[in-house]
Design a protein around this motif. Structure first.
Motif, PDB file in Angstrom:
ATOM      1  N   PRO A  18       0.816  -1.226   0.000  1.00  0.00           N
ATOM      2  CA  PRO A  18       0.000   0.000   0.000  1.00  0.00           C
ATOM      3  C   PRO A  18       0.844   1.269   0.000  1.00  0.00           C
ATOM      4  N   LEU A  19       1.999   1.222   0.697  1.00  0.00           N
ATOM      5  CA  LEU A  19       2.894   2.372   0.698  1.00  0.00           C
ATOM      6  C   LEU A  19       3.385   2.665  -0.709  1.00  0.00           C
ATOM      7  N   PHE A  20       3.717   1.636  -1.461  1.00  0.00           N
ATOM      8  CA  PHE A  20       4.151   1.811  -2.848  1.00  0.00           C
ATOM      9  C   PHE A  20       3.058   2.474  -3.670  1.00  0.00           C
ATOM     10  N   GLY A  21       1.788   2.092  -3.407  1.00  0.00           N
ATOM     11  CA  GLY A  21       0.677   2.695  -4.120  1.00  0.00           C
ATOM     12  C   GLY A  21       0.500   4.168  -3.824  1.00  0.00           C
ATOM     13  N   ILE A  22       0.977   4.608  -2.654  1.00  0.00           N
ATOM     14  CA  ILE A  22       0.842   6.024  -2.281  1.00  0.00           C
ATOM     15  C   ILE A  22       1.836   6.879  -3.056  1.00  0.00           C
ATOM     16  N   TYR A  23       3.118   6.462  -3.051  1.00  0.00           N
ATOM     17  CA  TYR A  23       4.107   7.316  -3.714  1.00  0.00           C
ATOM     18  C   TYR A  23       4.285   6.969  -5.194  1.00  0.00           C
ATOM     19  N   SER A  24       3.666   5.885  -5.647  1.00  0.00           N
ATOM     20  CA  SER A  24       3.728   5.546  -7.067  1.00  0.00           C
ATOM     21  C   SER A  24       2.349   5.077  -7.510  1.00  0.00           C
ATOM     22  N   PRO A  25       1.384   6.016  -7.636  1.00  0.00           N
ATOM     23  CA  PRO A  25      -0.013   5.637  -7.909  1.00  0.00           C
ATOM     24  C   PRO A  25      -0.168   4.949  -9.250  1.00  0.00           C
ATOM     25  N   GLN A  26      -1.147   4.054  -9.287  1.00  0.00           N
ATOM     26  CA  GLN A  26      -1.422   3.315 -10.510  1.00  0.00           C
ATOM     27  C   GLN A  26      -2.040   4.232 -11.560  1.00  0.00           C
ATOM     28  N   PRO A  27      -1.789   3.966 -12.830  1.00  0.00           N
ATOM     29  CA  PRO A  27      -2.433   4.739 -13.902  1.00  0.00           C
ATOM     30  C   PRO A  27      -3.948   4.597 -13.825  1.00  0.00           C
ATOM     31  N   ALA A  28      -4.667   5.661 -14.145  1.00  0.00           N
ATOM     32  CA  ALA A  28      -6.126   5.656 -14.018  1.00  0.00           C
ATOM     33  C   ALA A  28      -6.780   4.570 -14.868  1.00  0.00           C
ATOM     34  N   ASP A  29      -6.210   4.293 -16.033  1.00  0.00           N
ATOM     35  CA  ASP A  29      -6.866   3.344 -16.924  1.00  0.00           C
ATOM     36  C   ASP A  29      -6.689   1.903 -16.483  1.00  0.00           C
ATOM     37  N   HIS A  30      -5.885   1.668 -15.426  1.00  0.00           N
ATOM     38  CA  HIS A  30      -5.709   0.308 -14.934  1.00  0.00           C
ATOM     39  C   HIS A  30      -6.395   0.081 -13.587  1.00  0.00           C
ATOM     40  N   ARG A  31      -6.916   1.125 -12.989  1.00  0.00           N
ATOM     41  CA  ARG A  31      -7.426   0.986 -11.625  1.00  0.00           C
ATOM     42  C   ARG A  31      -8.622   0.043 -11.544  1.00  0.00           C
ATOM     43  N   ARG A  32      -9.609   0.225 -12.412  1.00  0.00           N
ATOM     44  CA  ARG A  32     -10.805  -0.608 -12.327  1.00  0.00           C
ATOM     45  C   ARG A  32     -10.488  -2.065 -12.619  1.00  0.00           C
ATOM     46  N   ALA A  33      -9.668  -2.331 -13.613  1.00  0.00           N
ATOM     47  CA  ALA A  33      -9.325  -3.702 -13.966  1.00  0.00           C
ATOM     48  C   ALA A  33      -8.556  -4.395 -12.850  1.00  0.00           C
ATOM     49  N   ALA A  34      -7.734  -3.635 -12.130  1.00  0.00           N
ATOM     50  CA  ALA A  34      -6.882  -4.240 -11.099  1.00  0.00           C
ATOM     51  C   ALA A  34      -7.550  -4.322  -9.739  1.00  0.00           C
ATOM     52  N   LEU A  35      -8.691  -3.646  -9.553  1.00  0.00           N
ATOM     53  CA  LEU A  35      -9.285  -3.511  -8.230  1.00  0.00           C
ATOM     54  C   LEU A  35      -9.617  -4.858  -7.600  1.00  0.00           C
ATOM     55  N   HIS A  36     -10.342  -5.722  -8.315  1.00  0.00           N
ATOM     56  CA  HIS A  36     -10.769  -6.992  -7.747  1.00  0.00           C
ATOM     57  C   HIS A  36      -9.569  -7.896  -7.460  1.00  0.00           C
ATOM     58  N   THR A  37      -8.603  -7.883  -8.358  1.00  0.00           N
ATOM     59  CA  THR A  37      -7.407  -8.697  -8.139  1.00  0.00           C
ATOM     60  C   THR A  37      -6.635  -8.213  -6.917  1.00  0.00           C
ATOM     61  N   LEU A  38      -6.492  -6.898  -6.809  1.00  0.00           N
ATOM     62  CA  LEU A  38      -5.755  -6.346  -5.685  1.00  0.00           C
ATOM     63  C   LEU A  38      -6.468  -6.624  -4.364  1.00  0.00           C
ATOM     64  N   ARG A  39      -7.792  -6.496  -4.362  1.00  0.00           N
ATOM     65  CA  ARG A  39      -8.549  -6.799  -3.151  1.00  0.00           C
ATOM     66  C   ARG A  39      -8.332  -8.251  -2.720  1.00  0.00           C
ATOM     67  N   ALA A  40      -8.383  -9.164  -3.700  1.00  0.00           N
ATOM     68  CA  ALA A  40      -8.192 -10.578  -3.386  1.00  0.00           C
ATOM     69  C   ALA A  40      -6.787 -10.838  -2.841  1.00  0.00           C
ATOM     70  N   LEU A  41      -5.784 -10.199  -3.449  1.00  0.00           N
ATOM     71  CA  LEU A  41      -4.402 -10.393  -2.997  1.00  0.00           C
ATOM     72  C   LEU A  41      -4.206  -9.836  -1.591  1.00  0.00           C
ATOM     73  N   TYR A  42      -4.698  -8.632  -1.336  1.00  0.00           N
ATOM     74  CA  TYR A  42      -4.553  -8.022  -0.024  1.00  0.00           C
ATOM     75  C   TYR A  42      -5.272  -8.839   1.049  1.00  0.00           C
ATOM     76  N   ALA A  43      -6.532  -9.207   0.769  1.00  0.00           N
ATOM     77  CA  ALA A  43      -7.292  -9.984   1.745  1.00  0.00           C
ATOM     78  C   ALA A  43      -6.649 -11.345   1.980  1.00  0.00           C
ATOM     79  N   GLY A  44      -6.169 -11.969   0.896  1.00  0.00           N
ATOM     80  CA  GLY A  44      -5.507 -13.265   1.036  1.00  0.00           C
ATOM     81  C   GLY A  44      -4.249 -13.181   1.869  1.00  0.00           C
ATOM     82  N   ALA A  45      -3.449 -12.125   1.634  1.00  0.00           N
ATOM     83  CA  ALA A  45      -2.218 -11.952   2.409  1.00  0.00           C
ATOM     84  C   ALA A  45      -2.523 -11.698   3.881  1.00  0.00           C
TER      85      ALA A  45
END
Length: 305
Positions: A18-45
């Motif tokens: 999450p810290l990496f996401g703060i100082y190196s934000p994801q491109p806007a056109d990838h946010r929606r596509a990556a949201l579900h995957t990122l949620r699953a990875l974070y919750a799984g971890a």
């Protein structure tokens, strides 16, 4: 030792990603596509962190009771949680990981406020590992300094290790797509990480020196020929120097080379060099975490006189 290693790696990712996401934000056109995957990875971890924390508590209770892991007395584990600093730290970690899962489920983990809260919760969970190390054995001012140094050491390491894996993910995406936009974003992420990486390295060096002074001291260095703890610590230092060398190579040679290659429109070779460097750097980082997990099970020179 395997459980300790898993906890170190898992909680460092939960803080550093999450810290990496703060100082190196994801491109806007990838946010929606990556949201579900990122949620699953974070919750799984986070769930893995909860499981490993439960196993660590069971292993510690079994060790203190002198019984096999499968015969652990859970009433003894409950007493350990209630009456020791390690137990209170364990409770804080469980609470932080539980809240982490809730935040991931109810918000956008890649946006400012949520990413900041996830970073905080991951940092709290990671910091609790300081009470499972040698710093928890010290009392008074020495204990405060030692535990504080352990906390900042863990956070700095988490920021660095997670960034390596995050950059590796971006690199794989850029290499597979052969997209100039992906490669340019990777270059910007590398540039953003340069400042954060410098702070992390400085913290690692300072806190490492503090910990070495408390745990080893000048007199303890004389026993390096017979002391396994010191020998492993020396190997860890050599691996850390290797990571520093690779980080410097990435910052001052490979990243500028990628920038120049992007100007020419031929970034394939530069991406290949970066990939090799990050693979080696990540391997060294994982090896260091393995040594840290091993060192945590050994008595340092200061504890054996």
């Amino acid at each position: 030792m395997i459980v300790r290693f898993g906890l170190y790696l898992d909680l460092m990712i939960l803080f550093g990603a999450p810290l990496f996401g703060i100082y190196s934000p994801q491109p806007a056109d990838h946010r929606r596509a990556a949201l579900h995957t990122l949620r699953a990875l974070y919750a799984g971890a986070a769930l893995v962190g909860l499981l490993l924390s439960a196993l660590a508590l069971a292993a510690l209770t079994a060790s203190m009771s002198g019984v096999p892991l499968l015969e652990v007395d859970w009433s003894a584990a409950a007493m350990l949680v209630r009456e020791t600093s390690i137990g209170w730290a364990w409770l804080v970690r469980i609470a932080a990981l539980g809240l982490f899962i809730i935040v991931v489920a109810l918000s956008h983990p890649m946006r400012g406020p949520s990413a900041g809260l996830l970073t905080l919760l991951g940092g709290v969970a990671l910091a609790t590992l300081a009470w499972t190390g040698h710093g928890a054995m010290d009392e008074g001012l020495t204990g405060i300094v030692h535990v504080s140094a352990d906390i900042f050491h863990l956070l700095a390491a988490g920021a660095w290790i997670a960034a390596i894996f995050a950059l590796g993910t971006l690199l794989v995406r850029a290499h597979r797509s052969m997209s100039r936009d992906q490669a340019e974003y990777l270059h910007r992420a590398l540039a953003r990480f340069a400042a954060v990486g410098s702070i992390a390295v400085a913290l690692l060096i300072v806190t490492g020196l503090v910990n070495s002074w408390v745990l080893v001291g000048l007199s303890g260095l004389a026993t390096i020929g017979t002391n396994l703890y010191l020998q492993l610590l020396a190997i860890k230092l050599l691996l850390f120097i290797g990571m520093l060398a690779l980080a410097a190579l990435n910052r001052f040679r490979i990243t500028p080379a990628l920038e120049e290659a992007l100007r020419r429109g031929d970034q394939t070779q530069a991406l290949r060099r970066l990939r090799k460097s990050l693979v080696v750097e990540a391997s060294l980082g994982v090896a260091i975490l393995g040594l840290v997990a091993w060192l945590g099970m050994l008595m340092p020179p200061s504890a054996v006189g």
